[in-house]
Design an enzyme around this catalytic site. Structure first.
Site, short mmCIF file in Angstrom:
data_model
loop_
_atom_site.label_atom_id
_atom_site.label_comp_id
_atom_site.label_asym_id
_atom_site.label_seq_id
_atom_site.Cartn_x
_atom_site.Cartn_y
_atom_site.Cartn_z
N HIS A 1 -18.55 -30.88 34.00
CA HIS A 1 -19.82 -31.48 33.47
C HIS A 1 -20.23 -32.71 34.31
O HIS A 1 -21.49 -33.15 34.26
CB HIS A 1 -19.76 -31.80 32.09
CG HIS A 1 -18.69 -33.13 31.79
ND1 HIS A 1 -17.39 -32.99 31.29
CD2 HIS A 1 -18.79 -34.19 31.86
CE1 HIS A 1 -16.88 -33.85 31.05
NE2 HIS A 1 -17.81 -35.07 31.26
N ASP B 1 -13.89 -26.54 32.40
CA ASP B 1 -14.65 -27.89 32.72
C ASP B 1 -13.66 -28.29 33.83
O ASP B 1 -13.55 -29.53 33.93
CB ASP B 1 -14.49 -28.75 31.43
CG ASP B 1 -15.48 -29.95 31.65
OD1 ASP B 1 -16.41 -29.93 32.49
OD2 ASP B 1 -15.28 -31.15 30.89
N GLY C 1 -17.49 -42.18 31.96
CA GLY C 1 -17.11 -42.51 33.17
C GLY C 1 -15.75 -42.14 33.68
O GLY C 1 -15.38 -42.22 34.56
N ASN C 2 -14.87 -41.91 32.31
CA ASN C 2 -13.54 -41.72 32.53
C ASN C 2 -13.32 -39.91 32.96
O ASN C 2 -12.40 -39.67 33.26
CB ASN C 2 -12.68 -42.07 31.18
CG ASN C 2 -12.08 -43.29 31.12
OD1 ASN C 2 -12.63 -43.99 30.47
ND2 ASN C 2 -11.25 -43.42 32.00
N SER C 3 -14.36 -39.46 32.32
CA SER C 3 -14.36 -37.99 32.71
C SER C 3 -14.03 -37.74 33.98
O SER C 3 -14.80 -38.16 35.17
CB SER C 3 -15.81 -37.26 32.41
OG SER C 3 -16.01 -37.35 31.09
N LEU D 1 -9.47 -7.19 28.66
CA LEU D 1 -8.75 -5.75 28.29
C LEU D 1 -9.93 -5.27 27.58
O LEU D 1 -9.79 -3.80 27.24
CB LEU D 1 -7.65 -6.15 27.43
CG LEU D 1 -6.39 -6.42 27.99
CD1 LEU D 1 -5.00 -6.63 27.12
CD2 LEU D 1 -5.94 -5.23 29.23
N GLY D 2 -10.72 -5.80 26.98
CA GLY D 2 -11.88 -5.40 26.10
C GLY D 2 -11.37 -5.00 24.55
O GLY D 2 -11.55 -3.94 24.03
N ILE E 1 -9.81 -9.21 18.31
CA ILE E 1 -8.53 -9.35 17.91
C ILE E 1 -8.90 -10.56 16.84
O ILE E 1 -9.78 -11.30 16.87
CB ILE E 1 -7.35 -9.66 18.71
CG1 ILE E 1 -8.01 -11.16 19.63
CG2 ILE E 1 -6.93 -8.74 19.78
CD1 ILE E 1 -6.95 -11.42 20.77
#
Length: 499
Positions: free
Chosen positions: A143, A173, A247-249, A301-302, A305
């Site tokens: 991001h 992310d 800003g830490n991201s 796997l399709g 669950i």
């Protein structure tokens, strides 16, 4: 209480003279007398008392213990900070596009002309990153660089480089950038996030609000946290109370040894001391995929669950069993071809016992496409083995490549000939039109903007591309120069410095 309370209070009063910082850090008003007047407060301060006086016979004295812990944390930060970078991104918008200047997304009208005059409406954002390769490989949050037209990385030594996106993954992310440094870079030491324990020291390093190399200290509050509804990413976050701000991201979360155990990614704005980091083991796996393939390859796997509560397990004839319940099988999927049915209870994925939905999803996603896996299922009270071949999941995040740019010269510009009609309208004899200027370049820093017409460089007249290239080639490297440009009916000088 009175027999042991009075001697303890006298001893504690003497000790507090050696340890006043604890009161400052905990925010106690006033002096020791304020605290010692209440016996419950004394009980709360017993851990502090132990820390200051030592835990028992033979333990280190207070100043030595506190100083050694402090020095260990300082050393951890000093080792890691050189590998933390500042990331500045620029996104360009045409007039009328949404921005962030007002609640409706539009900048104030009186600024539009000024913005366009200075290179178009540009929206800047700041983030952090961690150097993981001495040749210029950097990890950050997806991001942080999303929709960026330009990405500029500033190192701890204040040098700046334009970065290219190697790949990015929305689901976790995580993004990987590459710069071309002039030499080898300091590399962060990566830890093992699977060994994290709640209560360990956690150190966040980054550039909150543009304040470079900011360090905050806290603890690991929890591990395996699920994302909040408004948070992108996975469901295996590290929670910490070390301050994480805008800003830490993309910056690192460190342990007390200075090892990166997570990449800071989000905070809960409605609370205090609730921040999240992506485990470094996840980041490392994603980074390897992005470098190798430009995207993350996940298994599929399709299956649909759900959790298996005790009452459902009993109803399906599997009382006391742990596992997950299959509520859907996608037609034509690997699961259907392998013989999995609705109502099956999945209890094992290969040799790993399955106890929850999230665990099973991580197992499947982390399996290389094309790998055969044996599932153990409970079906109508019987144990059945189903062999399935994992396929690649539909790509949720295609590789993010920077938009194609015109090649730039050593000044950081791209130019083209000025059409004859435009020359007549501007009443000038020649020049070259600037079509692109990259940020953190000599041209941008000197004041050149897109749409300018370069008339001369260091007093050498520029009438076309050939003369422009010749003038640029003659610029002395690392020394200041100047250029004459035509902009909106006026001529002005700008500074240049070839790199």
């Amino acid at each position: 209480m009175r027999e042991w309370g009075a001697p303890l209070l006298r001893r504690l009063r003497r000790t507090l003279l050696l340890c006043p910082p604890f009161f400052l850090l905990r925010g106690y008003p006033g002096s020791a007398r304020f605290v010692l007047g209440r016996v419950p407060s004394v009980l709360l301060l017993l851990p502090v008392f132990a820390a200051c006086t030592g835990g028992g016979p033979g333990s280190a004295p207070a100043p030595s213990s506190v100083a050694s812990v402090q020095q260990a944390l300082v050393a951890a930060v000093e080792r890691s900070v050189p590998a933390v970078v500042n990331i500045r991104t620029v996104t360009r918008f045409a007039r009328g596009a949404t921005g962030s200047g007002r609640p409706d997304g539009q900048p104030p009208e009186y600024l539009l002309d000024l913005l366009e005059e200075n290179g178009g409406f540009r929206e800047n954002s700041l983030g952090s990153g961690v150097i993981v390769g001495e040749d210029g490989l950097i990890v950050t949050n997806e991001h942080v660089i999303r929709d960026a037209d330009e990405i500029v990385v500033r190192l701890s030594n204040r040098s700046e480089y334009r970065a290219k996106v190697v790949g990015a993954d929305v689901r976790t992310d995580v993004a990987v950038l590459r710069i071309q440094p002039s030499g080898k870079l300091p590399v962060a030491e990566l830890g093992d996030s699977s060994r994290l324990r709640v209560g360990e020291f956690a150190i966040a390093v980054g550039n909150p609000f543009g304040l470079e190399s900011t360090v905050t200290l806290g603890v690991v509050s929890a591990t395996g946290r699920s994302a909040e509804p408004d948070l992108e990413g996975g469901d295996d976050f590290i929670q910490t109370d070390a301050s994480i701000n805008p800003g830490n991201s993309g910056g690192p979360l460190l342990n007390a040894r200075g090892e990166v155990v997570g990449i800071n990614t989000a905070m809960v704005t409605a609370g205090q001391g609730i921040g999240f980091a992506i485990p470094i083991n996840t980041v490392r796996s994603v980074e390897q995929d992005l470098v190798a393939h430009g995207t993350v390859r996940r298994g599929w796997l399709g299956l649909g669950i759900q959790a298996l509560p005790p009452e459902l397990a009993d109803a399906f004839g599997a009382k006391g069993e742990k596992g997950i319940l299959v509520n859907r099988v996608v037609p034509g999927s690997p699961a259907e071809r392998g013989g999995v049915r609705m109502g099956d209870i999945l209890v094992a994925f290969g040799k790993t016992r399955v106890s929850g939905v999230k665990e099973f999803q991580r197992l499947v996603a982390g399996t290389a496409p094309g790998s055969p896996v044996t599932l153990e299922v409970l079906r109508e009270g019987r144990r059945v083995a189903a062999t399935v071949k994992v396929e690649e999941a539909e790509r949720q995040a295609e590789a993010r490549r920077p938009p194609p740019r015109e090649p730039v010269d050593p000044l950081g510009m791209a130019v083209r000939p000025v059409p004859p009609q435009l020359l007549r309208e501007m009443e000038i004899r020649g020049g070259v039109e600037v079509t692109f200027v990259e940020t953190a370049s000599p041209a941008w820093d000197g004041g050149v903007r897109e749409g300018d017409v370069l008339l001369s460089i260091n007093r050498e007249t520029v009438r076309g591309l050939a003369e422009y290239r010749k003038a640029v080639s003659r610029l002395p490297r690392g020394r200041p120069a100047f250029a004459l440009v035509y902009r909106e009916g006026a001529q002005l000088y700008v500074a240049l410095k070839s790199r």
